[in-house]
Every structure is written in structure tokens, then in C-alpha cells.
Design an enzyme around this catalytic site. Sequence first.
Site, mmCIF file in Angstrom:
data_model
loop_
_atom_site.group_PDB
_atom_site.id
_atom_site.type_symbol
_atom_site.label_atom_id
_atom_site.label_comp_id
_atom_site.label_asym_id
_atom_site.label_seq_id
_atom_site.Cartn_x
_atom_site.Cartn_y
_atom_site.Cartn_z
ATOM 1 N N HIS A 18 0.872 -1.144 -0.003
ATOM 2 C CA HIS A 18 0.000 0.130 -0.153
ATOM 3 C C HIS A 18 0.911 1.255 -0.075
ATOM 4 C CE1 HIS A 18 0.873 0.278 4.328
ATOM 5 N NE2 HIS A 18 0.368 -1.096 4.428
ATOM 6 N N HIS A 21 4.010 1.316 2.298
ATOM 7 C CA HIS A 21 5.367 0.593 1.691
ATOM 8 C C HIS A 21 5.748 1.566 0.831
ATOM 9 C CE1 HIS A 21 2.653 -2.948 2.734
ATOM 10 N NE2 HIS A 21 3.668 -3.348 3.254
ATOM 11 N N CYS A 128 1.399 -10.864 19.252
ATOM 12 C CA CYS A 128 0.620 -10.206 18.227
ATOM 13 C C CYS A 128 1.065 -10.601 16.700
ATOM 14 C CB CYS A 128 0.896 -8.633 18.269
ATOM 15 S SG CYS A 128 0.252 -7.809 16.714
ATOM 16 N N CYS A 131 2.540 -7.735 14.388
ATOM 17 C CA CYS A 131 4.001 -7.395 14.523
ATOM 18 C C CYS A 131 4.821 -8.539 14.593
ATOM 19 C CB CYS A 131 4.024 -6.862 16.058
ATOM 20 S SG CYS A 131 3.014 -5.198 16.180
ATOM 21 N N CYS A 145 -3.060 -4.967 20.658
ATOM 22 C CA CYS A 145 -1.420 -4.378 20.423
ATOM 23 C C CYS A 145 -1.876 -2.726 19.776
ATOM 24 C CB CYS A 145 -0.838 -5.093 19.298
ATOM 25 S SG CYS A 145 0.354 -4.295 18.121
ATOM 26 N N HIS A 148 -1.982 -2.640 15.943
ATOM 27 C CA HIS A 148 -2.912 -3.775 15.533
ATOM 28 C C HIS A 148 -4.375 -3.656 16.518
ATOM 29 C CE1 HIS A 148 0.955 -4.844 13.565
ATOM 30 N NE2 HIS A 148 0.465 -4.778 12.557
ATOM 31 N N LYS A 295 -3.288 5.469 10.161
ATOM 32 C CA LYS A 295 -2.257 4.861 9.628
ATOM 33 C C LYS A 295 -2.786 3.949 8.406
ATOM 34 C CE LYS A 295 1.278 1.475 10.443
ATOM 35 N NZ LYS A 295 1.794 0.304 11.161
ATOM 36 N N LYS A 298 -2.556 -2.751 5.979
ATOM 37 C CA LYS A 298 -3.441 -3.924 5.739
ATOM 38 C C LYS A 298 -4.596 -4.088 6.656
ATOM 39 C CE LYS A 298 -4.322 -7.314 3.253
ATOM 40 N NZ LYS A 298 -5.452 -8.084 3.928
HETATM 41 ZN ZN LIG Z 1 0.899 -5.631 16.586
#
Ligand SMILES: [Zn+2]
Length: 504
Positions: A18, A21, A128, A131, A145, A148, A295, A298
Amino acid sequence: MPKFYLTTAIDYSNGDPHLGHALEKVGADCIARYRRLRGDQVHFLMGMDEHSQSVLQAAAKGGVQPQEWVDRMASRFADFWARLECSNDDWIRTTEPRHSRSVTELLRRIQQRHPADLYVSEYEGLYCTGCEEFKQDSQIVNGHCIEHPSLELIPTRERNHFFRLSRYADQLLGLINSGNLRVEPAIRRNEVLRLLESGLQDISVSRLRQPWGIPFPGDAEQTVYVWFDALINYLSATGFPDAGFERLWPADLHIIGKGITRFHCVIWPAMLLAAELELPRQVWAHGYVQWEGAKMSKTAGTAVTLDEAIDRHGPDALRYFLLREVGFEADGNFTWERFDERYTSDLADGFGNLASRTLAMLAKYRNGAVPNAADRMALDDVGLNAVEEYARAMAALDLRRGAEAAWTIVSAANLFVQQTAPWALAKAGKDAELDQVLSALARALCRLAVLTSPFIPAKAQSLWQDLGMEGEVARNSWEVAREAPVAGRTTSRPSILFPKPASV
Ligand SMILES: [Zn+2]
């Protein structure tokens, strides 16, 4: 020629790339291209991180074997990076034999040189899968997390191999404080220093019976932990442990996102210290691309695909917008509105218009030949100042300021056209004056072709050719930015560098 080995983070092959990246890759590519302009022997590495659990899950979901899945994803990522004109010299995948061999050798080397740095222990914690790491309390908010929030943390208890990271906190503090390991920008360096000052815990470096990964040397039941595995890619790509790997190692610059500084500025250097290898010279941690304040990733949900963003105004325009507007240091916003505005003002009306009107006037008044009128004009002063400001900014990896410096030539030259009114000089038959003006404008374009080439490589090359310059603007042309040797060249009728969008 000095060598310059730079790397980007390698990406998980669990979903399409995305804009986040893309920012990292084009930023690193811009730096690689700038170093080549300066004559460095650049080695630019990009690649894929293919051993994560999320890859296994994605492959299972896609109904294919993991190897088939990562092959497919690697080619998708590589296609995107080719479209965005990434000029990487190497592409490493962590499923390659050259990498697994290097991981095994690095671990053996730590086992031999500092045997107490690796030990077996029981571990219990919350894992997680986004991560691919165990999270500490400070990294957990509302049971999730921080990075996430949409993923569940998985309670995990198992026997693992541990790396004695705790032993290295003071040594790393000293190395970062003394500038031997440069962590930039300063906000990230301070975060890392605070982390080191608070002390380090040892980390698990293996997982029990993972079906997808590199076997832990000397323990068939264990697989090397994916992060430990992934970090070593930077070394694998040098040919380590074969003789000659030092021609590239140590890395001169690791480009990463700000979320993974702990891995790159703490764990990775500690691993290298334990193996008695040289440390990378510099780590640069960029911010995130934000979409409506969130942010872009994905797992956080994607609002815009990379395809759409490239198709909007072409790859060069996207590169320029990411580096100029979003920026390579702090977080920055991506909106279609700003993208369209920047495209129109900076590229179509600014740079593109300057190039096409200058080349059109050269064609009309001088049959395409750049007059041999070398008097230094005020526009040359602007150009030479821009070259110096640009060099300072690029050395500091301030890509936004580098682009700004180049575009001061665009605005000054467009203003110069209005003020000198070459069409009026032509009409009045003031040939000598017209020669001076056209020649100064051609020098401005020549400087721009060089300075913009790290940002908009295809368009800069196109302008370079239209100016009658030979070969590639991308290589060793730094002196050209100062001298602008265009007098006597035969220019072409202008290509349209940045067409106005149909809707404007
Ligand atoms: Zn994470």
C-alpha cells in the site's frame, strides 16, 4: 568511488503493498539515486520477509502452499516497485538458500563467540501476529496491540531459545550517544535512548515447532524466530559468511518505518555485537502515511489502493507527492485533493510548463539551438544556490527540503520568463538579449533535470534528452548541476511532461 550500501525494510508477503510501503521504497530509491549522482558505488537492497505466521495464514486462506503463496506475492511486490521506478540492485527473499545459510551461520557464530548469549528458557506472554512479536504491557492498549487494534493477542507459553539482549543496553547507549551508530531523525534517537536507559529484557529468538521457517541450529524442535531471521537479510545479501562480504558490509543506511526502531536500533545491533560483526552506520526511521488521520496499513483497513494512486497522475507524480507533501520524517497525510493540487501547481503548471515554453521558444526563435551566451544571470545565482541547498538537504536525508530547493528554480525561472518577455525581445529584434535569456533558461532546465532525477526519474530523463544531453542523467552528473553545459546543444520540441488532467 566510495561504496554506499542502503536497504529498506523487507515486507511481509501477506497482502498487497500500500502507500505506506510505497513511501519507504521511493524515499530509499530517491536517496540511492542521489548517491549515484554524486558518484558513489551504490548497492541498494529491497526484498520480502516470507517466514511470518501471517504468511502461513494468508496462504491457508488462499488455499495454496506457503511457497507458492510467497512466490506469487514476491512477484506482485516486485511489479509495483518496478512501476514506481525503484532502482534496487538486489532483491532478497528470506526463503532463499543464501539467506537461510546466513541465518544459521550468524547463530553459530554467536554460539561460538559468546555462548552465554544464547540460552533455553520457558516463556509466557501475549503474541501479536501483526507485529510477529510478544508485546509488553506498555505496548498493549485495551487488550490489543497499539499497532494492530483489530487483531486479537494470542496467549502463548512455550520453551524457547533466548538471546541475552539485556547485556547490551549500556554498550548500545554508548554507541548511539557517540554517533558510531547514528539513529535519525532525532525524535527516534531519543525514543531509542529512553528505551535503552530503562534497561532491556532478554528476548525469545525461537518458536516451538513452527512448520514454516529456518530450523534453529542444534535444536530440531525449534524454528528461528521470524524477526531474528528477517533482520539478518541485510547481511545475507552481502554474501555472508563467504569471503568478500565486507566489500558491502557494514550497511551505510537502513531505511525503516518508525514502528520498528526497537528491532533495528536495539536488537539488530546487539545481534551483530554478539557475533562480533560491524554495526550499520545509520538507521533512518520515517513516519507513516496517514489517510484521514489513520495509519495506512493492511490490518487497519485500506482506503486507497496503490494501483489507484499510481494511475491518478503516473508514477513520477506519486513519487513526488509522497516525498514532497507526505514527507520522509514525520507522519503525513495523503488526500486526493492535495495530490491533485500539487500535481497541477508544482508539476503541470510549474515544472512542465517551464520546460515546454522554454523548449518551444528555443525551437521558434533559435531553431532548437541553445545560444552560446555564457553571461551569468540572476537566474544562475538562484540555480547555484538551489544546488547547494539541495546538497545540504539530501545529505541530511531531508527529502522534502531537497525537492523544495529544486523547485525554487522552477518558480524563479517561470518568473524570469514573465519579466524578460522573450517574445517581446524577439519582436524588437534584440537578438543579443534574447540569446542571454534563452541560454539562462536552458541552463535552469539542465540543472533541474539533474536535481529532480532522484524524485521524478522518468520525467527528468525525458527532459535531459529534450535538452540534447547524452546518456543517462542518473549517473555521475552532479557537476552538470553546477556547470549546466547546454550551450550549443540541439534541443527537441517539448514532450508534454505532465499533462493537465482532463477534469481541470
Ligand atoms: Zn501488533
